[in-house]
Design a protein around this motif. Sequence first.
Motif, mmCIF file in Angstrom:
data_model
loop_
_atom_site.group_PDB
_atom_site.id
_atom_site.type_symbol
_atom_site.label_atom_id
_atom_site.label_comp_id
_atom_site.label_asym_id
_atom_site.label_seq_id
_atom_site.Cartn_x
_atom_site.Cartn_y
_atom_site.Cartn_z
ATOM 1 N N PRO A 15 0.431 1.557 6.885
ATOM 2 C CA PRO A 15 -0.266 0.351 6.443
ATOM 3 C C PRO A 15 -0.102 -0.748 7.490
ATOM 4 N N GLU A 16 -1.076 -1.598 7.606
ATOM 5 C CA GLU A 16 -1.075 -2.661 8.622
ATOM 6 C C GLU A 16 0.194 -3.507 8.573
ATOM 7 N N ARG A 17 0.696 -3.795 7.389
ATOM 8 C CA ARG A 17 1.862 -4.675 7.289
ATOM 9 C C ARG A 17 3.148 -4.050 7.824
ATOM 10 N N ASP B 251 -5.708 -0.913 6.893
ATOM 11 C CA ASP B 251 -5.591 -2.243 6.292
ATOM 12 C C ASP B 251 -5.730 -2.161 4.774
ATOM 13 N N ASP B 252 -5.532 -3.288 4.105
ATOM 14 C CA ASP B 252 -5.542 -3.310 2.642
ATOM 15 C C ASP B 252 -6.888 -2.929 2.032
ATOM 16 N N LEU B 253 -7.955 -2.984 2.827
ATOM 17 C CA LEU B 253 -9.285 -2.609 2.334
ATOM 18 C C LEU B 253 -9.638 -1.164 2.668
ATOM 19 N N MET C 85 0.852 -1.181 0.000
ATOM 20 C CA MET C 85 0.000 0.000 0.000
ATOM 21 C C MET C 85 0.889 1.232 0.000
ATOM 22 N N ASP D 222 -2.168 6.077 -0.817
ATOM 23 C CA ASP D 222 -3.348 5.267 -0.513
ATOM 24 C C ASP D 222 -3.659 5.275 0.984
ATOM 25 N N VAL D 223 -2.601 5.187 1.803
ATOM 26 C CA VAL D 223 -2.767 5.233 3.254
ATOM 27 C C VAL D 223 -3.354 6.582 3.657
#
Length: 118
Positions: free
Chosen positions: A75-77, A101-103, A1, A5-6
Amino acid sequence: MKEADVQAAFEAYLLERGWDIQTDDGDTADVRAKRGAEVKGVTSSPGLDMDTGYGQLLRCMSRHPEATQFALVVPERLCSAVERVSPDIRRRLDLDVIVVDDLGGVRSVETGGSEGKA
């Protein structure tokens, strides 16, 4: 991400909740609302990027009123890279970590003194 986007997910999250936001004024955090937020995306050097994000927020803290709340939005990761700074230190700084998260879902993780107030 990617960082963009974040940031877009975080801005949408704030706007849906009625916050007025200001972005990218070049002198402070990436997103300013009722708290300053430094936004980071996934890159080839996540640890270094998180260290940079923490440094950017620390520099901002000296230019803002004591009551200003700051957050690192990632991003979560990248949670493991964020956790290189312990929750105890983040609490002392009253610094929140907001995870996207990715969504595009946004949540606060245990950090500064304002848990869950993202």
